[in-house]
Design a protein around this motif. Structure first.
Motif, PDB file in Angstrom:
ATOM      1  N   ARG A  14       0.829  -1.206   0.000  1.00 15.56           N
ATOM      2  CA  ARG A  14       0.000   0.000   0.000  1.00 15.56           C
ATOM      3  C   ARG A  14       0.865   1.259   0.000  1.00 15.56           C
ATOM      4  N   ASP A  15       1.901   1.263   0.858  1.00 10.59           N
ATOM      5  CA  ASP A  15       2.774   2.438   0.930  1.00 10.59           C
ATOM      6  C   ASP A  15       3.481   2.675  -0.401  1.00 10.59           C
ATOM      7  N   ASP A  16       3.952   1.586  -1.029  1.00 11.93           N
ATOM      8  CA  ASP A  16       4.625   1.722  -2.328  1.00 11.93           C
ATOM      9  C   ASP A  16       3.668   2.254  -3.389  1.00 11.93           C
ATOM     10  N   ALA A  17       2.437   1.720  -3.392  1.00 10.79           N
ATOM     11  CA  ALA A  17       1.453   2.163  -4.385  1.00 10.79           C
ATOM     12  C   ALA A  17       1.114   3.635  -4.187  1.00 10.79           C
ATOM     13  N   GLU A  18       0.961   4.064  -2.929  1.00 12.38           N
ATOM     14  CA  GLU A  18       0.655   5.470  -2.662  1.00 12.38           C
ATOM     15  C   GLU A  18       1.806   6.374  -3.074  1.00 12.38           C
ATOM     16  N   ALA A  19       3.018   5.924  -2.808  1.00 11.27           N
ATOM     17  CA  ALA A  19       4.185   6.728  -3.200  1.00 11.27           C
ATOM     18  C   ALA A  19       4.277   6.849  -4.715  1.00 11.27           C
ATOM     19  N   ARG A  20       4.055   5.730  -5.440  1.00  6.98           N
ATOM     20  CA  ARG A  20       4.098   5.790  -6.909  1.00  6.98           C
ATOM     21  C   ARG A  20       2.987   6.676  -7.446  1.00  6.98           C
ATOM     22  N   ASN A  21       1.821   6.601  -6.812  1.00 12.61           N
ATOM     23  CA  ASN A  21       0.694   7.403  -7.275  1.00 12.61           C
ATOM     24  C   ASN A  21       0.954   8.893  -7.071  1.00 12.61           C
ATOM     25  N   ARG A  22       1.540   9.227  -5.897  1.00 10.46           N
ATOM     26  CA  ARG A  22       1.868  10.639  -5.656  1.00 10.46           C
ATOM     27  C   ARG A  22       2.911  11.136  -6.647  1.00 10.46           C
ATOM     28  N   ALA A  23       3.925  10.293  -6.910  1.00  7.71           N
ATOM     29  CA  ALA A  23       4.966  10.694  -7.860  1.00  7.71           C
ATOM     30  C   ALA A  23       4.377  10.904  -9.253  1.00  7.71           C
ATOM     31  N   LYS A  24       3.465   9.996  -9.672  1.00  5.25           N
ATOM     32  CA  LYS A  24       2.839  10.126 -10.992  1.00  5.25           C
ATOM     33  C   LYS A  24       2.018  11.405 -11.069  1.00  5.25           C
ATOM     34  N   SER A  25       1.246  11.685 -10.010  1.00  3.37           N
ATOM     35  CA  SER A  25       0.401  12.873 -10.024  1.00  3.37           C
ATOM     36  C   SER A  25       1.242  14.145 -10.060  1.00  3.37           C
ATOM     37  N   ASP A  26       2.336  14.169  -9.267  1.00  5.77           N
ATOM     38  CA  ASP A  26       3.212  15.342  -9.277  1.00  5.77           C
ATOM     39  C   ASP A  26       3.829  15.544 -10.650  1.00  5.77           C
TER      40      ASP A  26
END
Length: 476
Positions: free
Chosen positions: A235-247
């Motif tokens: 979950r933490d990895d997915a959230e981090a990747r999602n934040r990076a993609k959105s940024d």
């Protein structure tokens, strides 16, 4: 010293590598054939646009030669080669009359690159040992020397022999060090002496005790604890990747906005002939195409920005009392030209006394426009798109957009709700879109605290619904 004006003929007559240096811009303005060969350039176009760093060896050497009034020795690295050069430089006007420098390389000799120094070998932060074919140590850095007494000669001979024969080898070992057990990872690779080709093995030794301790602690946990920790990490990895993609999307699309606005502005000026007629009428069609494309790109950028903001939790919602009948009528009026061009009838049925809802008017208008546009896009000529709204039995409000289009399977619905996901088909290929309409409509609907539902069946059309719970409905 008298300054001259440079000409290509004059420079070409110099048989040695020569070039004209633009000091103000720190770049080569012109070079003869020998100069191009010196820099490894096939033509002037390959070199004239390259700007040298202010502290580069080229800039320092040219500036030194220009003031010395004599040949100087310097080191340059064209094409990654290290050259010992003797060069002259003298003032000479550039083609546009500005001050420049004519540089002539009198001599150039390639220098051998120095071997890896002892200090660098010792500074490597891992243990390195060079082994002969029998496992004997030929050389080692400081860390390697400290570990050698702990490793058996038999182990070293085995890993060296395999590395020399097969190119690489790996082993693990557990040794005693400072009164505790240490786990080591050994990796060896074949090495040939550049002087005589003698084979040996370079051994890298890594202390992996801390890693093993973590693995043992994880193994000691119960199965449910391990599963929970694994899910939490995922979950933490997915959230981090999602934040990076959105940024990333937000940064890229912000950078695209300015040039797109410029394209639109200039195109509108030409289209409206602010400065008189354009001339050949064929250009008018080109201007229309540029303007249409730029507006389409800007719409895509805005959609990407909204999606990125929603995913990053930064989309601003201004809840207010919104009259649904007015919003739906406005959107239908904007969508009717698109429907008419494609031979599709757009109908609405919205009670005038429908109570208002708590929502963001701009976001709700965008949801309705996306749903109507999507329904029109995927409905064949002669079909119908019907927009309705009304209260359900619980007091909530349901807004529906129904079409008689090509429809979708459950798997295709899931694909269509993914950003840039596009369902394949003849009509879809004919009326291409960005694949952002439905995902953005769903995201904006949920940001407005509304439920988004979609149902469809191949060849029987699609129904998209926006449902406001009774708590979101306001008194009329």
């Amino acid at each position: 010293m008298t300054e001259k004006t440079a000409t290509p003929d004059a420079a070409d007559r110099v048989a040695k590598p020569a070039w004209l240096w633009d000091s103000a811009r720190r770049r080569i303005a012109w070079a003869n054939d020998a100069g191009l060969a010196f820099w490894g350039a096939a033509s002037l176009l390959d070199i004239v646009e390259y700007i040298f760093a202010a502290d580069s060896d080229v800039v320092r050497a040219i500036e030194t030669a220009a003031v010395s009034n004599a040949a100087i020795d310097a080191e340059l690295t064209p094409q990654t080669r290290r050259l010992a050069v003797r060069m002259r430089a003298k003032p000479m006007k550039l083609f546009d009359g500005r001050d420049g420098i004519l540089v002539v390389v009198m001599q150039a000799q390639e220098k051998a690159r120095p071997a890896l120094g002892r200090a660098l070998f010792d500074a490597v932060p891992v243990a390195l040992v060079r082994l002969d074919t029998s496992g004997g140590a030929l050389d080692a850095n400081e860390l390697g020397r400290s570990l050698m007494p702990m490793l058996s000669r038999t182990l070293l001979a085995q890993i060296a022999a395999q590395a020399i024969e097969q190119g690489a080898a790996n082993r693990t070992a557990t040794v005693a060090r400072d009164g505790r057990e240490v786990s080591l990872l050994l990796h060896a690779a074949r090495f040939l002496d550049p002087r005589d080709g003698t084979p040996s093995a370079i051994l890298r030794v890594e202390d992996v005790s801390a890693r093993h301790a973590i693995e043992q602690r994880l193994r000691a946990k119960s199965a449910p604890q391990q599963a929970e920790a694994h899910l939490r990490d995922q979950r933490d990895d997915a959230e981090a990747r999602n934040r990076a993609k959105s940024d990333f999307v937000a940064k890229v699309t912000h950078e695209m906005r300015n040039p797109l606005n410029a394209i639109i502005g200039f195109s509108e000026i030409m289209q409206q002939k602010h400065f008189g007629p354009l001339g050949d009428r064929r250009y008018e069609g080109y201007v229309d195409d540029v303007l249409f494309s730029a507006r389409h790109l800007l719409s895509l950028v805005n959609d990407l920005l909204d999606l990125a903001a929603i995913e990053a939790g930064k989309f601003r919602i201004a809840f207010d009392s919104v009259a649904l009948a007015g919003v739906i009528d406005d959107c239908a009026r904007l969508a009717k030209p698109q429907a008419a061009d494609l031979g599709i009838e757009l109908k609405t049925a919205v009670p005038a006394n429908l109570p208002p809802v708590s929502a963001d008017a701009r976001a709700l208008r965008q949801v309705m426009l996306n749903l109507m546009s999507n329904a029109i896009k995927f409905t064949p000529k002669g079909g119908e798109v019907f927009v309705s709204a009304g209260q359900d039995g619980d007091g909530g409000i349901v807004i529906g957009v129904r079409d008689t289009g090509v429809g979708m399977t459950p798997n295709e619905i899931q694909l269509a709700l993914e950003p840039f996901g596009q369902v394949d088909g003849a009509l879809q290929r004919d009326r291409k879109g960005t694949g952002l309409g439905l995902p953005l409509a769903k995201a904006l609907a949920e940001a407005n605290k509304a439920q988004f539902r979609i149902s469809s069946e191949p060849d029987h059309g699609t129904v998209a619904e926006l449902v406001f719970a009774p708590s979101r409905v306001l008194a009329g």
